[in-house]
Design an enzyme around this catalytic site. Structure first.
Site, mmCIF file in Angstrom:
data_model
loop_
_atom_site.group_PDB
_atom_site.id
_atom_site.type_symbol
_atom_site.label_atom_id
_atom_site.label_comp_id
_atom_site.label_asym_id
_atom_site.label_seq_id
_atom_site.Cartn_x
_atom_site.Cartn_y
_atom_site.Cartn_z
ATOM 1 N N ARG A 94 -7.324 -1.282 8.825
ATOM 2 C CA ARG A 94 -5.683 -0.818 8.225
ATOM 3 C C ARG A 94 -6.446 0.688 8.015
ATOM 4 O O ARG A 94 -7.124 0.526 6.856
ATOM 5 C CB ARG A 94 -5.873 -1.448 7.174
ATOM 6 C CG ARG A 94 -4.111 -1.014 5.579
ATOM 7 C CD ARG A 94 -4.797 -1.968 4.581
ATOM 8 N NE ARG A 94 -3.724 -1.393 3.465
ATOM 9 C CZ ARG A 94 -3.977 -0.311 2.951
ATOM 10 N NH1 ARG A 94 -5.020 0.285 3.012
ATOM 11 N NH2 ARG A 94 -2.855 -0.277 1.617
ATOM 12 N N ASP A 146 -5.948 3.920 5.549
ATOM 13 C CA ASP A 146 -4.859 3.849 4.371
ATOM 14 C C ASP A 146 -4.924 5.431 4.252
ATOM 15 O O ASP A 146 -5.548 6.068 4.610
ATOM 16 C CB ASP A 146 -6.157 4.062 3.265
ATOM 17 C CG ASP A 146 -5.698 3.999 1.659
ATOM 18 O OD1 ASP A 146 -4.259 3.089 1.543
ATOM 19 O OD2 ASP A 146 -5.966 4.436 0.983
ATOM 20 N N GLN A 185 -11.180 10.631 -6.536
ATOM 21 C CA GLN A 185 -11.322 10.521 -5.292
ATOM 22 C C GLN A 185 -10.448 12.223 -4.351
ATOM 23 O O GLN A 185 -9.634 12.826 -4.779
ATOM 24 C CB GLN A 185 -9.668 9.697 -4.964
ATOM 25 C CG GLN A 185 -9.887 8.514 -5.238
ATOM 26 C CD GLN A 185 -8.907 7.229 -5.324
ATOM 27 O OE1 GLN A 185 -7.773 7.793 -5.805
ATOM 28 N NE2 GLN A 185 -8.794 6.308 -4.528
ATOM 29 N N ARG A 207 -0.471 -1.043 -12.243
ATOM 30 C CA ARG A 207 -0.169 -1.847 -10.827
ATOM 31 C C ARG A 207 -1.413 -2.991 -10.606
ATOM 32 O O ARG A 207 -1.340 -4.193 -9.599
ATOM 33 C CB ARG A 207 -1.092 -0.752 -9.369
ATOM 34 C CG ARG A 207 -0.506 -0.120 -8.845
ATOM 35 C CD ARG A 207 -0.344 0.819 -8.155
ATOM 36 N NE ARG A 207 -1.576 1.423 -8.593
ATOM 37 C CZ ARG A 207 -2.029 2.231 -7.282
ATOM 38 N NH1 ARG A 207 -1.977 2.491 -6.357
ATOM 39 N NH2 ARG A 207 -3.102 2.849 -8.116
ATOM 40 N N GLU A 262 -0.713 2.820 7.510
ATOM 41 C CA GLU A 262 -0.178 2.653 5.877
ATOM 42 C C GLU A 262 -0.039 4.363 5.597
ATOM 43 O O GLU A 262 -0.722 4.950 5.324
ATOM 44 C CB GLU A 262 -1.495 1.753 4.999
ATOM 45 C CG GLU A 262 -0.349 1.915 3.780
ATOM 46 C CD GLU A 262 -1.216 2.344 2.447
ATOM 47 O OE1 GLU A 262 -0.255 2.396 1.914
ATOM 48 O OE2 GLU A 262 -1.548 3.189 2.717
ATOM 49 N N HIS A 303 -0.519 -5.185 -3.634
ATOM 50 C CA HIS A 303 -1.263 -4.395 -3.897
ATOM 51 C C HIS A 303 -0.789 -3.310 -4.451
ATOM 52 O O HIS A 303 -1.130 -2.983 -6.386
ATOM 53 C CB HIS A 303 -2.333 -4.611 -3.846
ATOM 54 C CG HIS A 303 -3.202 -3.761 -3.147
ATOM 55 N ND1 HIS A 303 -2.579 -3.140 -1.342
ATOM 56 C CD2 HIS A 303 -3.809 -2.056 -3.388
ATOM 57 C CE1 HIS A 303 -3.087 -2.501 -1.734
ATOM 58 N NE2 HIS A 303 -3.384 -1.174 -2.025
ATOM 59 N N ASP A 304 0.463 -2.935 -4.006
ATOM 60 C CA ASP A 304 0.593 -1.973 -4.718
ATOM 61 C C ASP A 304 2.369 -1.342 -5.490
ATOM 62 O O ASP A 304 2.021 -2.725 -6.027
ATOM 63 C CB ASP A 304 0.883 -0.584 -3.918
ATOM 64 C CG ASP A 304 -0.680 0.157 -3.504
ATOM 65 O OD1 ASP A 304 -1.343 0.112 -4.474
ATOM 66 O OD2 ASP A 304 -0.448 0.676 -1.830
HETATM 67 C C1 OTU Z 1 -3.164 3.678 -0.544
HETATM 68 O O1 OTU Z 1 -1.320 3.640 -1.180
HETATM 69 C C2 OTU Z 1 -2.852 2.545 -1.097
HETATM 70 O O2 OTU Z 1 -2.885 1.043 -1.192
HETATM 71 C C3 OTU Z 1 -3.295 2.503 -2.580
HETATM 72 O O3 OTU Z 1 -3.917 0.357 -3.215
HETATM 73 C C4 OTU Z 1 -4.251 3.461 -2.923
HETATM 74 O O4 OTU Z 1 -4.093 3.636 -4.750
HETATM 75 C C5 OTU Z 1 -4.235 4.471 -2.817
HETATM 76 O O5 OTU Z 1 -3.672 4.139 -0.932
HETATM 77 C C6 OTU Z 1 -5.424 5.582 -2.692
HETATM 78 O O6 OTU Z 1 -6.435 5.445 -1.904
HETATM 79 O O7 OTU Z 1 -0.972 6.210 -0.183
HETATM 80 O O8 OTU Z 1 1.014 6.218 2.047
HETATM 81 O O9 OTU Z 1 3.035 4.493 -4.503
HETATM 82 O O10 OTU Z 1 1.973 3.585 -2.196
HETATM 83 O O11 OTU Z 1 -0.709 5.844 -2.997
HETATM 84 C C7 OTU Z 1 0.622 5.340 0.868
HETATM 85 C C8 OTU Z 1 0.902 4.634 -4.203
HETATM 86 C C9 OTU Z 1 -0.425 6.424 -0.140
HETATM 87 C C10 OTU Z 1 1.659 4.282 -2.837
HETATM 88 C C11 OTU Z 1 0.056 5.058 -2.339
HETATM 89 C C12 OTU Z 1 -0.023 4.232 -1.349
#
Ligand code: OTU
Length: 650
Positions: free
Chosen positions: A282, A284, A252, A520, A326, A395-396
């Site tokens: 959402r 991310d 990534q 996860r 998020e 999901h995390d």
């Molecule tokens: C988010 O997660 C997604 O929900 C994860 O599924 C992804 O792996 C990640 O981004 C990368 O795209 O970035 O601001 O503890 O809480 O990775 C929080 C790990 C994030 C997650 C964190 C989260």
């Protein structure tokens, strides 16, 4: 605001617009552009003003907004206008969300349409479909390593399918939430491929370095997000012969927002999905958007400026569309993603309430509400026209992201207490019924997070294995108690797809080498429809959870005091096992509900005295909305059964 420099620039841009834009009748677009242009210009100037191509980039941004506006369908434009009039629509208590994987819940997008009755049966009217875009199958990070931002993975369907789904949802008065992965792309994204082939334009989309010198400086201050599966924040790319920044997994690649072209591309992608009919997007990992050497590269001021720009631009083209932040960061930082010093959200209207989620898990493990109360007391004040997304599981993993000072004020040593929580949820602690696994254990810092499904973490898995009826009942009660909290706290509750039928950990992922190292996945199981059918069979675990949740959801929708108008008051009662807060309808102060959660395994009493101090005059009896029964005072106190939640009304 009218400001001369901005508006003379705006006039110049408008005069020079391409004829295909200039000739269109775009009345609403121009009104909004005029209203937001000062903000857009100032922010863009702050970030990119030093560049010689500043004006060209500005023109390109305005053209992007206009072209996406022209493309926006009449029904969506009408919905924008309607939401403009009813601007508090999302603060209403009627919204109940659920996050699910399209392929794991139904086979594909078409299949998902056929499963809507199940969601509606439960009372869900906001559907977050986890990422469905094209990703490399073996390096997908569950959909968060996107290879093509405008192409739906053919296994799920097509853009026509999502448009059709959006239209169906609208008819059912349901909202559609989709992801936009703003922080990074897959290493197989076209931009990354071109960068690998040596194209400078696309190397400038990322953080690319010839040697370790700069990466090493960054590493001095950047924490590791996936220390076990993807240690470090940079990856050597053989084909390019360079290092590239990869904060999450090594496939990534982090986007470089110091380049305005990246921001414009991402705004275009946001508007593209807004135009496919998403009501809410959402965003991310928003905390990570801006990288600065010498910092942790999270929550930087510029990350907020970028989000403000995204919001201001979205308001011009698709003002009815909301953003979810998020940002799973510390309590003090999360609320900043609404935007600071304002009434309306300036960045994201909705934010994951990761603090409340982590605090609820603390209460489950400690069986008291000490830290939960302390944390809620110090939860930052949010903006008036912004709201929380309250959730128990997603999901995390679960990060123990509460404030160390709160942990101390609750009477614990932060390091030991976190250790205890990890031990408790991973079942290492003596007699713990939880069946989770540690996630991202970092020996360098001692940090760890927790993976596992709701049901397994609250002890349902172990209770079923030992056929211990009492323990099964306790686990079910805990599931309902936690949901009772997120349904009444204030904000939009977001359920997770297996939780309403008590889905346990799923270990199938271990057989798939591309997933095995990332636990996860134990909470991302294929939804078991025959298990879900058991919700109709009286006395089954599924029925006991589902029917109680369904009832609470239906109730929540009726209780106007549960709408989110900053109408919650925390009552600091002495009993450490109880969380007590009141919710009050701002239109009608007499219409109020007292929420009481007992996290202890023993019944507790709530003294009338404590409530009178807070202006609550207990009647001889109060109605527990959850069960419909009247709770008669015993002496001058309310008895609250173990692991239960009361919604009390006069
Ligand atoms: C988010 O997660 C997604 O929900 C994860 O599924 C992804 O792996 C990640 O981004 C990368 O795209 O970035 O601001 O503890 O809480 O990775 C929080 C790990 C994030 C997650 C964190 C989260």
């Amino acid at each position: 605001m009218y400001e001369q420099a901005s508006h003379s620039l705006l006039n110049e841009i408008l005069v020079d617009l391409k004829p295909e834009i200039g000739n269109m009748r775009l009345r609403h677009f121009y009104t909004r552009l005029g209203a937001n242009f000062y903000a857009i210009h100032s922010l863009f100037h702050l970030l990119y003003g030093g560049r010689p191509d500043f004006k060209e980039q500005m023109v390109s941004l305005v053209e992007t907004l206009a072209l996406r506006y022209i493309e926006r369908s009449p029904p969506l434009r009408r919905s924008d206008l309607a939401r403009g009039k009813d601007y508090n629509w999302f603060l209403n208590q009627k919204w109940i969300g659920m996050a699910l994987y399209c392929d794991r819940f139904a086979d594909d997008l078409k299949g998902l349409r056929t499963k809507l009755p199940y969601l509606q049966d439960l009372g869900i009217n906001m559907l977050h479909i986890m990422p469905i875009l094209d990703c490399p199958p073996d390096n997908s990070d569950g959909g968060y390593a996107v290879r093509d931002f405008k192409r739906i993975d053919p296994r799920f369907g097509t853009t026509e399918d999502i448009e059709a789904l959006a239209a169906t949802l609208k008819k059912r008065d349901m909202l559609l939430v989709l992801d936009v992965v703003v922080n990074h792309t897959s290493n197989e994204h076209e931009w990354a491929q071109r960068a690998r082939q040596g194209d400078q334009k696309f190397q400038d989309y990322y953080f690319v370095f010839d040697d370790r010198e700069t990466p090493d400086i960054y590493e001095e201050t950047m924490p590791e997000i996936f220390p076990v599966t993807a240690p470090g924040n940079f990856t050597w790319d053989e084909e390019m012969g360079k290092w590239v920044m990869t904060v999450f997994n090594n496939y990534q690649w982090d986007l470089n927002y110091r380049n305005p072209a990246v921001l414009i591309e991402m705004i275009d992608i946001i508007l593209f999905w807004a135009n496919q009919g998403a009501d809410i997007l959402r965003l991310d990992a928003v905390a990570f958007l801006w990288k600065k050497m010498g910092s942790v590269c999270q929550n930087e001021r510029e990350a907020h400026l970028l989000l403000q720009l995204m919001k201001d631009c979205c308001q011009v083209t698709a003002p009815g569309v909301l953003f979810i932040a998020e940002a799973i960061v510390s309590p003090g930082e999360i609320a900043k993603y609404f935007g600071e010093d304002a009434i309306n959200a300036k960045e994201c209207e909705i934010a994951y309430n990761a603090t409340f989620m982590a605090l609820l898990w603390d209460a489950v493990a400690t069986k008291n509400a000490r830290l939960l109360k302390q944390g809620i007391k110090n939860l930052p004040v949010k903006l008036e026209r912004a709201t929380w997304l309250n959730y128990v599981r997603c999901h995390d993993d679960i990060g123990l992201g509460f404030d160390d000072r709160d942990v101390q004020l609750a009477g614990y040593d932060p390091v030991q207490h976190r250790r205890f929580l990890i031990d408790y949820f991973t079942g290492r602690f003596p007699d713990s019924p939880a069946r989770g696994m540690p996630f991202g254990e970092n020996p360098k810092t001692g940090d760890a997070r927790i993976s596992g499904s709701l049901a397994s973490l609250v002890g349902l898995e172990s209770a079923l294995a030992s056929q211990d009826e009492e323990a099964i009942a306790a686990a079910i009660k805990t599931i309902l108690l936690l949901h009772g909290m997120i349904l009444s706290f204030g904000g939009i509750p977001l359920l997770y797809y297996g939780d309403a039928v008590g889905t346990l950990n799923c270990l199938e992922y271990l057989a798939d080498p591309s997933k095995a190292a990332d636990n996860r996945w134990m909470n991302r199981s294929t939804f078991n429809w025959s298990k879900a059918e058991k919700r109709h069979q009286t006395g089954t675990v599924e029925q006991r959870i589902f029917s109680a949740l369904k009832k609470m959801i239906a109730l929540r929708k009726e209780v106007t005091a549960f709408a989110d108008f900053d109408n919650r008051q925390l009552l600091m009662v002495d009993n450490p096992n109880l969380l007590v807060f009141s919710r009050c309808d701002p239109q009608n102060a007499r219409n109020r509900v007292l929420v009481v959660g007992n996290f202890s395994a023993e019944a507790q009493t709530l003294p009338g005295d404590a409530l009178r101090q807070h202006g609550f005059f207990l009647q001889e009896s109060m109605k527990n909305l959850c069960s419909g029964e009247r709770i008669v005072l015993e002496g001058d106190a309310i008895a609250v059964p173990a692991l239960s939640c009361y919604w009390l009304a006069d």
